[in-house]
Design an enzyme around this catalytic site. Sequence first.
Site, mmCIF file in Angstrom:
data_model
loop_
_atom_site.group_PDB
_atom_site.id
_atom_site.type_symbol
_atom_site.label_atom_id
_atom_site.label_comp_id
_atom_site.label_asym_id
_atom_site.label_seq_id
_atom_site.Cartn_x
_atom_site.Cartn_y
_atom_site.Cartn_z
ATOM 1 N N CYS A 246 49.642 41.548 12.151
ATOM 2 C CA CYS A 246 48.448 42.373 11.975
ATOM 3 C C CYS A 246 47.278 41.802 12.760
ATOM 4 O O CYS A 246 47.056 40.600 12.763
ATOM 5 C CB CYS A 246 48.086 42.412 10.493
ATOM 6 S SG CYS A 246 46.672 43.455 10.157
ATOM 7 N N GLU B 57 44.715 50.464 8.359
ATOM 8 C CA GLU B 57 45.579 49.899 9.385
ATOM 9 C C GLU B 57 47.022 50.283 9.024
ATOM 10 O O GLU B 57 47.419 50.200 7.867
ATOM 11 C CB GLU B 57 45.388 48.374 9.415
ATOM 12 C CG GLU B 57 46.358 47.612 10.271
ATOM 13 C CD GLU B 57 46.312 48.012 11.736
ATOM 14 O OE1 GLU B 57 45.232 48.347 12.245
ATOM 15 O OE2 GLU B 57 47.382 47.992 12.359
ATOM 16 N N CYS C 83 50.587 45.358 7.927
ATOM 17 C CA CYS C 83 51.004 44.134 7.237
ATOM 18 C C CYS C 83 52.164 44.425 6.288
ATOM 19 O O CYS C 83 53.132 43.685 6.218
ATOM 20 C CB CYS C 83 49.854 43.585 6.399
ATOM 21 S SG CYS C 83 48.754 42.503 7.282
ATOM 22 N N ARG D 118 42.927 41.492 1.586
ATOM 23 C CA ARG D 118 43.459 42.544 0.702
ATOM 24 C C ARG D 118 44.209 41.993 -0.506
ATOM 25 O O ARG D 118 44.697 42.767 -1.317
ATOM 26 C CB ARG D 118 44.375 43.483 1.522
ATOM 27 C CG ARG D 118 43.564 44.335 2.441
ATOM 28 C CD ARG D 118 44.307 44.840 3.656
ATOM 29 N NE ARG D 118 43.338 45.329 4.611
ATOM 30 C CZ ARG D 118 42.601 44.557 5.406
ATOM 31 N NH1 ARG D 118 42.761 43.248 5.397
ATOM 32 N NH2 ARG D 118 41.702 45.079 6.222
HETATM 33 NI NI1 NFE Z 1 46.943 43.796 7.985
HETATM 34 FE FE1 NFE Z 1 46.777 41.958 5.428
HETATM 35 C C1 NFE Z 1 45.334 41.537 4.516
HETATM 36 C C2 NFE Z 1 47.733 40.618 4.825
HETATM 37 S S1 NFE Z 1 47.906 43.351 4.198
HETATM 38 S S2 NFE Z 1 45.598 43.354 6.623
HETATM 39 O O1 NFE Z 1 44.373 41.353 4.036
HETATM 40 O O2 NFE Z 1 48.321 39.793 4.501
HETATM 41 O O3 NFE Z 1 47.381 43.815 2.812
#
Ligand code: NFE
Length: 573
Positions: A62, A14, A555, A485
């Site tokens: 996100c 993403e 993000c 993440r």
């Molecule tokens: Ni857009 Fe997010 C996650 C956050 S970024 S996915 O998981 O916070 O690493």
Amino acid sequence: MARKIVVDPVTRIEGHLRIEATLDEGGKIKDAMSTGTMWRGIEVILKGRDPRDAWAFCERICGVCTTVHALASVRAVEKALGIRVPQNADVIRNIMFLTQMVHDHVVHFYHLHALDWVDIVSALKADPAATEALAKKVTPNWPKSSEGYFRDIQNKLKKFVESGQLGLFQNAYWGHPAYKLPAEANLMAVSHYLEALAWQKELVKIHTVFGGKNPHPNYLVGGMASALNMDGDNAVNVERLNLVKQKIQEAFAIVEDMYLPDLLAVASFYPEWASIGGGLGNYMVYGDLPQRGIEDTKNFLFPRGVILNKNLNEVLDVDPGEASQIQEEVAHSWYKYPDGKKSLHPWDGVTEPNYTGPKPPFKELDSSQAYSWLKSPRWKGNAMEVGPLARVLVGFASGKSEFKEVVNEALGRLKAPPEALFSTLGRTAARGLETKLCIHWLMQAYEHLVTNLKMGDSSTADTSLWEPSKWPAECKGYGFTEAPRGALCHWIHIKDAKIENYQAIVPSTWNASPRDGQGKPGAYESALLGTPMADPARPVELLRTIHSFDPCLACASHVFGPDGERLAEVVVR
Ligand code: NFE
């Protein structure tokens, strides 16, 4: 002469990520640069707004980790104002969180990461009868495994390939020598790819029950905006709760009967990846899944902690509110700090863009200058890896029996030593292992909610501090969570009932960060070092390690890219 690989944009992630890697004489990566090519701006948008609205803006950072920013945001405001949410709110938030985690991880494995290991096109050569035999061995409890079923999938795939329009299977390095799976395993994996794709839209119905919709379900400062009434027609009632239970049961089957067996089977073909891609060896987890309120960090299901230099004998504490611990640097970022400041704690954070790179489209960036729209967050000056591997290691090193069980079982099945965890394969395996824990915790959270309702407790919010007239003139808070993440935290400064300052440090900012003022690389940059490349013109090995982190640059850098941003191809010189 050193050869340089530029991958821009990295796909199956993403957001917009660029990786530049320099190879040594033997074809291994000896230097890497990670660049976020999108500008970061949500902090600017939030200034001056009502803190109670912040979650709705932040959540739209996100669409992939589509609840975590709302959760971090409401927690930040609640911490600032001293609001304690009722237990049901925590339980529902845990249900939302776990649903997101399971969804995200399964989708990442099949749809973003598997194609680094699975050669779709080779599936055309598979024998459907032999695929049935393989499936009965690898995924014995998964029902769709007959010869006829695999033949149908293969025919579908054939038509797809013959049409010359590979669609979502475009842009991979089919036929690359780094692919090791036999044709039958590839055909089985393609089938599961399609099944996971059909299933993922079902699981997120849990978000629609408690949060009204997905993506971007509704949150509320003070609790959750989910009306609960077992017998009502206009609230979360018995029928809705039964739907939730059914979706959790379906997810159990996907995770335990398909995802985990597939993961271990694929891993067994790539044992060398248990010693590639380890990187920093520093891991950080804020922790989440409160059982007795968010302040009682000792009772989180995901324990909090820091591991330094792969030392599993010691888990250090981390405090997002401690200015001496978390700082963001901009030495190699396209931002400006006031008064020559080198690093700032997020409560004092500044988001002032200062692009000093070459005019796009450019051929290469200079690692001695600023080269990313991401800042460099550091914990006590250390670059940290966050995410599934960090969580599993902190759980394991903290002596939590659930973590020890899943880790030891997986290592036993793969006949791998504990050091194998510090690798690309370890990162990918850790994601599967925590998904197994999460699906169990999801059912437990559901049952907890039903028990509370049966006991007559249907309260989901405390609105006693809703009115700004009851707030202090000035206050600060932070709200953390563990996004799929990794460690995520939002910091807020409220003044005269408005947002004076707001900063988010997201997981992919930690992992994808550029070098800091001391020249220390971020987690991606470090993990790529030493990666062997069989064919630098088709850098599938580089993608394996980067994808093992599940990057989300949307993000990490927020909002949008500059006009005319080019979807450039892989460039090798
Ligand atoms: Ni857009 Fe997010 C996650 C956050 S970024 S996915 O998981 O916070 O690493």
